[in-house]
Design a protein around this motif. Structure first.
Motif, PDB file in Angstrom:
ATOM      1  N   LEU A  51       0.833  -1.197   0.000  1.00  0.00           N
ATOM      2  CA  LEU A  51       0.000   0.000   0.000  1.00  0.00           C
ATOM      3  C   LEU A  51       0.871   1.251   0.000  1.00  0.00           C
ATOM      4  N   ARG A  52       2.000   1.198   0.699  1.00  0.00           N
ATOM      5  CA  ARG A  52       2.919   2.332   0.734  1.00  0.00           C
ATOM      6  C   ARG A  52       3.466   2.620  -0.668  1.00  0.00           C
ATOM      7  N   ASN A  53       3.826   1.547  -1.430  1.00  0.00           N
ATOM      8  CA  ASN A  53       4.313   1.731  -2.798  1.00  0.00           C
ATOM      9  C   ASN A  53       3.278   2.453  -3.659  1.00  0.00           C
ATOM     10  N   VAL A  54       2.036   2.015  -3.556  1.00  0.00           N
ATOM     11  CA  VAL A  54       0.969   2.606  -4.361  1.00  0.00           C
ATOM     12  C   VAL A  54       0.734   4.055  -3.956  1.00  0.00           C
ATOM     13  N   ALA A  55       0.718   4.315  -2.641  1.00  0.00           N
ATOM     14  CA  ALA A  55       0.506   5.679  -2.157  1.00  0.00           C
ATOM     15  C   ALA A  55       1.616   6.614  -2.638  1.00  0.00           C
ATOM     16  N   PRO A  67      -0.388  11.072   0.832  1.00  0.00           N
ATOM     17  CA  PRO A  67      -0.208   9.617   0.774  1.00  0.00           C
ATOM     18  C   PRO A  67      -0.476   8.961   2.115  1.00  0.00           C
ATOM     19  N   MET A  68      -0.189   9.660   3.213  1.00  0.00           N
ATOM     20  CA  MET A  68      -0.450   9.089   4.534  1.00  0.00           C
ATOM     21  C   MET A  68      -1.949   8.927   4.760  1.00  0.00           C
ATOM     22  N   LEU A  69      -2.724   9.954   4.385  1.00  0.00           N
ATOM     23  CA  LEU A  69      -4.180   9.872   4.541  1.00  0.00           C
ATOM     24  C   LEU A  69      -4.740   8.756   3.654  1.00  0.00           C
ATOM     25  N   PHE A  70      -4.157   8.563   2.472  1.00  0.00           N
ATOM     26  CA  PHE A  70      -4.602   7.477   1.592  1.00  0.00           C
ATOM     27  C   PHE A  70      -4.405   6.132   2.288  1.00  0.00           C
ATOM     28  N   ARG A  71      -3.242   5.941   2.937  1.00  0.00           N
ATOM     29  CA  ARG A  71      -2.971   4.679   3.627  1.00  0.00           C
ATOM     30  C   ARG A  71      -3.884   4.515   4.836  1.00  0.00           C
ATOM     31  N   ILE A  72      -4.067   5.582   5.584  1.00  0.00           N
ATOM     32  CA  ILE A  72      -4.924   5.508   6.777  1.00  0.00           C
ATOM     33  C   ILE A  72      -6.357   5.178   6.379  1.00  0.00           C
ATOM     34  N   GLY A  73      -6.839   5.825   5.296  1.00  0.00           N
ATOM     35  CA  GLY A  73      -8.199   5.549   4.831  1.00  0.00           C
ATOM     36  C   GLY A  73      -8.375   4.102   4.420  1.00  0.00           C
ATOM     37  N   ALA A  74      -7.362   3.538   3.740  1.00  0.00           N
ATOM     38  CA  ALA A  74      -7.433   2.135   3.329  1.00  0.00           C
ATOM     39  C   ALA A  74      -7.449   1.213   4.540  1.00  0.00           C
ATOM     40  N   GLN A  75      -6.633   1.540   5.539  1.00  0.00           N
ATOM     41  CA  GLN A  75      -6.582   0.721   6.746  1.00  0.00           C
ATOM     42  C   GLN A  75      -7.861   0.856   7.559  1.00  0.00           C
ATOM     43  N   TYR A  76      -8.447   2.044   7.546  1.00  0.00           N
ATOM     44  CA  TYR A  76      -9.654   2.319   8.330  1.00  0.00           C
ATOM     45  C   TYR A  76     -10.820   1.434   7.899  1.00  0.00           C
ATOM     46  N   ASP A  77     -10.988   1.256   6.577  1.00  0.00           N
ATOM     47  CA  ASP A  77     -12.128   0.447   6.129  1.00  0.00           C
ATOM     48  C   ASP A  77     -11.731  -0.955   5.674  1.00  0.00           C
ATOM     49  N   GLY A  78     -10.498  -1.379   5.981  1.00  0.00           N
ATOM     50  CA  GLY A  78     -10.109  -2.764   5.762  1.00  0.00           C
ATOM     51  C   GLY A  78      -9.718  -3.135   4.357  1.00  0.00           C
ATOM     52  N   ARG A  79      -9.428  -2.136   3.500  1.00  0.00           N
ATOM     53  CA  ARG A  79      -9.055  -2.456   2.124  1.00  0.00           C
ATOM     54  C   ARG A  79      -7.539  -2.427   1.901  1.00  0.00           C
ATOM     55  N   ASP A  80      -6.779  -2.260   2.964  1.00  0.00           N
ATOM     56  CA  ASP A  80      -5.336  -2.137   2.809  1.00  0.00           C
ATOM     57  C   ASP A  80      -4.674  -3.419   2.312  1.00  0.00           C
ATOM     58  N   PHE A  85      -3.029  -6.409  -8.642  1.00  0.00           N
ATOM     59  CA  PHE A  85      -2.032  -5.899  -9.575  1.00  0.00           C
ATOM     60  C   PHE A  85      -2.650  -5.680 -10.953  1.00  0.00           C
ATOM     61  N   GLY A  86      -2.080  -4.737 -11.680  1.00  0.00           N
ATOM     62  CA  GLY A  86      -2.565  -4.419 -13.020  1.00  0.00           C
ATOM     63  C   GLY A  86      -2.295  -2.951 -13.331  1.00  0.00           C
ATOM     64  N   SER A  87      -2.789  -2.506 -14.479  1.00  0.00           N
ATOM     65  CA  SER A  87      -2.675  -1.106 -14.895  1.00  0.00           C
ATOM     66  C   SER A  87      -4.072  -0.508 -14.932  1.00  0.00           C
ATOM     67  N   TYR A  88      -4.273   0.563 -14.195  1.00  0.00           N
ATOM     68  CA  TYR A  88      -5.618   1.099 -14.018  1.00  0.00           C
ATOM     69  C   TYR A  88      -5.698   2.574 -14.414  1.00  0.00           C
TER      70      TYR A  88
END
Length: 383
Positions: A51-55, A67-80, A85-88
């Motif tokens: 998740l850190r790489n993506v952020a 990027p920190m808020l992005f990681r915290i948000g992912a961890q908050y709702d369990g999507r971390d 993998f892929g190109s989006y």
């Protein structure tokens, strides 16, 4: 005194909770607010990326405010821990919440460079193309026939790159032999399949694969998709159809697929053949005769001869009653649905109208008039 201290401590605690709630609310708002991107980007998520790489990648491309808020948000709702993998493709203005949804829900990649193996009704080819995120349009850079053995650098440089994705695109109406043969020649697949799959039982669709994917597993995937959809469509069929099995429906759907490429016509064309089966009347359709000659191994490349139309073969619907013994191609979902839920018409005939579609007739007299008009169109086009 102690009461005073306790009251102050309680007050501070309440203020702390209120402030914390405010911070959380502000964070949630920022997490869901419109993002800073002014134009779309292509985000690559490598296999095993954290998740850190993506952020960090999002921050470098200006897609997130924190990027920190992005990681915290992912961890908050369990999507971390749900990265795929892929190109989006990340659209302009996407919020951090929307970006997280894009990279965790999975599915096919939506941008980047890809190698596509296109399997059509007349030929198969490799295509290299890249999506321009700003315009959401693909740019084609390489187009090679399937029998290529000496690949140019423009192809190999892309095909051997670690972030390239691979797709197989099968056109509606391609035969099982055409699909089997193209996959057998595909340089980026592995394994072998000795026998051609049953005609009609491979679902025309797009399939994302990895380099080295097994041919047998891919064909099994195609067959499972077709059988699943056919079973669902069969369960939802209208009553009173003049055939008794899903296999017969698949056979008729393959004929409809070969007779028209116009989406709006499929249910009407299906009604013509269903009406003929009900009369009963021979189907009298050229694609079945052609399949009896080629067995689906390529195109005929010429018109049918009188001797071929007169020959008594299992696929000559000018000479046999009812349906041929097997499908003559792999029909798409729309053609299958058309024969299981046809238009209600009295049509027994149809002929080309000169625009790519057909004109329909109820009686032989109407049909003869329509044919005469088509002959005039042919003569004018010949001039």
């Amino acid at each position: 005194m102690w009461k005073h201290i306790a009251a102050n401590a309680l007050t501070l605690l309440i203020v702390g909770f209120v402030m914390l709630a405010g911070v959380v609310a502000m964070g949630q708002h920022a997490f869901r607010a419109e993002g800073p991107l002014d134009q779309a980007i292509c985000l690559r998520v490598d296999q095993g990326a954290s998740l850190r790489n993506v952020a960090t990648s999002l921050d470098e491309q200006g897609a997130v405010t924190s990027p920190m808020l992005f990681r915290i948000g992912a961890q908050y709702d369990g999507r971390d821990g749900q990265l795929r993998f892929g190109s989006y493709l990340v659209p302009a203005g996407a919020s951090m919440d929307q970006i997280l949804d894009i990279v965790t829900r999975g599915g096919a990649s939506t941008c980047g460079t890809e190698v596509v193996l296109r399997i059509g009704v007349t030929a198969a080819s490799y295509l290299v193309r890249e999506l321009d995120p700003a315009t959401s349009r693909f740019t084609e850079t390489v187009d090679l026939p399937i029998d290529t053995t000496d690949f140019p650098a423009e192809y190999t440089d892309v095909a051997e790159a670690p972030d390239t994705r691979f797709r197989i695109v099968v056109a509606e109406g391609a035969t099982s032999w055409q699909i089997w043969n193209a996959l057998g020649n595909a340089e980026f697949l592995s394994g072998s399949v000795d026998e051609v799959p049953p005609e009609g039982h491979l679902a025309p669709d797009g399939y994302e694969v990895r380099r080295g994917a097994d041919r047998g597993e891919l064909l099994a995937r195609m067959q499972s998709a077709q059988e699943t959809f056919l079973a669902q469509a069969w369960e939802n069929r209208v009553e009173g159809l003049p055939f008794d099995t899903p296999e017969e429906a698949l056979t008729l759907a393959s004929i409809v697929e070969k007779e028209t490429g116009i989406a709006e016509e499929r249910r009407v064309v299906a009604s013509v053949f269903i009406n003929r089966l009900r009369v009963p009347m021979r189907l009298q359709t050229d694609p079945t005769v052609i399949y009896g000659i080629t067995r689906g191994q390529g195109v005929l490349g010429r018109g049918l001869r009188r001797s071929e139309l007169d020959a008594a073969t299992p696929y000559n619907t000018y000479r046999i009653d009812g349906l041929p013994p097997t499908p003559i191609a792999n029909p798409g979902r729309a053609a299958i649905e058309a024969v299981l839920n046809p238009e209600e018409t009295e049509y027994l005939y149809f002929v080309a109208d000169g625009t790519g579609g057909h004109v329909f007739g109820r009686t032989l007299a109407e049909h003869n008039e329509n044919v005469a008009r088509w002959r005039q169109i042919e003569a004018q086009q010949g001039n």
